[in-house]
Design an enzyme around this catalytic site. Sequence first.
Site, mmCIF file in Angstrom:
data_model
loop_
_atom_site.group_PDB
_atom_site.id
_atom_site.type_symbol
_atom_site.label_atom_id
_atom_site.label_comp_id
_atom_site.label_asym_id
_atom_site.label_seq_id
_atom_site.Cartn_x
_atom_site.Cartn_y
_atom_site.Cartn_z
ATOM 1 N N TYR A 269 0.837 -1.203 0.000
ATOM 2 C CA TYR A 269 0.000 0.000 0.000
ATOM 3 C C TYR A 269 0.873 1.255 0.000
ATOM 4 O O TYR A 269 0.663 2.175 -0.797
ATOM 5 C CB TYR A 269 -0.922 -0.024 1.224
ATOM 6 C CG TYR A 269 -1.981 1.057 1.227
ATOM 7 C CD1 TYR A 269 -3.123 0.938 0.438
ATOM 8 C CD2 TYR A 269 -1.847 2.193 2.021
ATOM 9 C CE1 TYR A 269 -4.099 1.919 0.433
ATOM 10 C CE2 TYR A 269 -2.822 3.180 2.027
ATOM 11 C CZ TYR A 269 -3.952 3.033 1.224
ATOM 12 O OH TYR A 269 -4.913 4.020 1.224
ATOM 13 N N LYS B 9 1.074 3.895 -3.152
ATOM 14 C CA LYS B 9 0.648 5.293 -2.977
ATOM 15 C C LYS B 9 1.805 6.265 -3.239
ATOM 16 O O LYS B 9 1.594 7.326 -3.839
ATOM 17 C CB LYS B 9 0.061 5.503 -1.582
ATOM 18 C CG LYS B 9 -1.259 4.775 -1.359
ATOM 19 C CD LYS B 9 -2.330 5.197 -2.358
ATOM 20 C CE LYS B 9 -3.698 4.609 -2.029
ATOM 21 N NZ LYS B 9 -4.718 4.961 -3.043
#
Length: 252
Positions: free
Chosen positions: A156, A160
Amino acid sequence: MTDMKRLESKVILIAGAASGIGAAIARRCIAEGASIVCADYDLEPATKLAEALGPSAAACQCDVTKAPSAEAAVDFAGQRFGRLDGLVHNAAAPSTSATVVDLDESAWRHEIDVGLTGAFLMSKFAVPLIAAGGGGSVVFIGSQFARVATTRAVAYCAAKAGLVHLAKAMAVDHAAEKVRVNSLSPGAVATTRLLRRFADFDAANAGLGPAHLLGRIADPEEIAAAAAFLLSADASFVTGSDMLVDGGYATR
Ligand SMILES: NC(=O)c1ccc[n+]([C@@H]2O[C@H](COP(=O)([O-])OP(=O)(O)OC[C@H]3O[C@@H](n4cnc5c(N)ncnc54)[C@H](O)[C@@H]3O)[C@@H](O)[C@H]2O)c1
């Protein structure tokens, strides 16, 4: 919600619009006068949302990880509403809680695929149509975890951070075509994503709120308000930026 009509006559494609922040962005875009396409892997809730929002909203099935599907969603927006002024890439896979040692390769690839490659593919097909209409705005929904790392979220965090820098690189390439590209990085937001870790939003707020300077998590509408700003002419001199809407999470 708002009296502003900054998106009148704009057509905006939202990838990952069926729930949470994406659905709030869809509602805000309609409230500000836009026509929208709610594109999502999950067609049924996307269709229900579009029906509830009225004739200026349409839905289509879209898997952002597949080039033909991303291209079809962009084509659908162009055919349905005749132009494209904005793209929001909001889609993200459920995050797997793992360190780099215990994360499965398939889970890594899926999170990077949806969160980062999906933004690449949607942009690949949307940017030419936006540019052909005289320019517009691309917004990637990032995260505070593009700025600061957290535990057991390696895919994640990497997806991002990549997304935020992809926006900058695209801003450089497409400024001459008047296509502005920015990312918008929320802190914790009250969506079902948090209910995988907490029993309800009160528990999520109690658990995660104190990590934010403002002492609470966000409502999806607060993220949608910032997205509408970036999509609108109010942000006409904003490109290549990462807008933190994180209640001060990443500040200290
Ligand atoms: N909720 C938070 O606390 C929070 C915080 C920071 C950033 N974000 C980011 O905001 C965005 C929205 O988060 P949310 O909480 O509303 O999550 P969510 O899970 O409710 O929404 C994600 C949407 O993406 C769709 N999607 C998943 N895979 C897809 C694919 N392959 N193709 C097309 N659509 C796909 C899902 O069906 C869903 O509608 C995500 O990018 C997330 O990382 C959320």
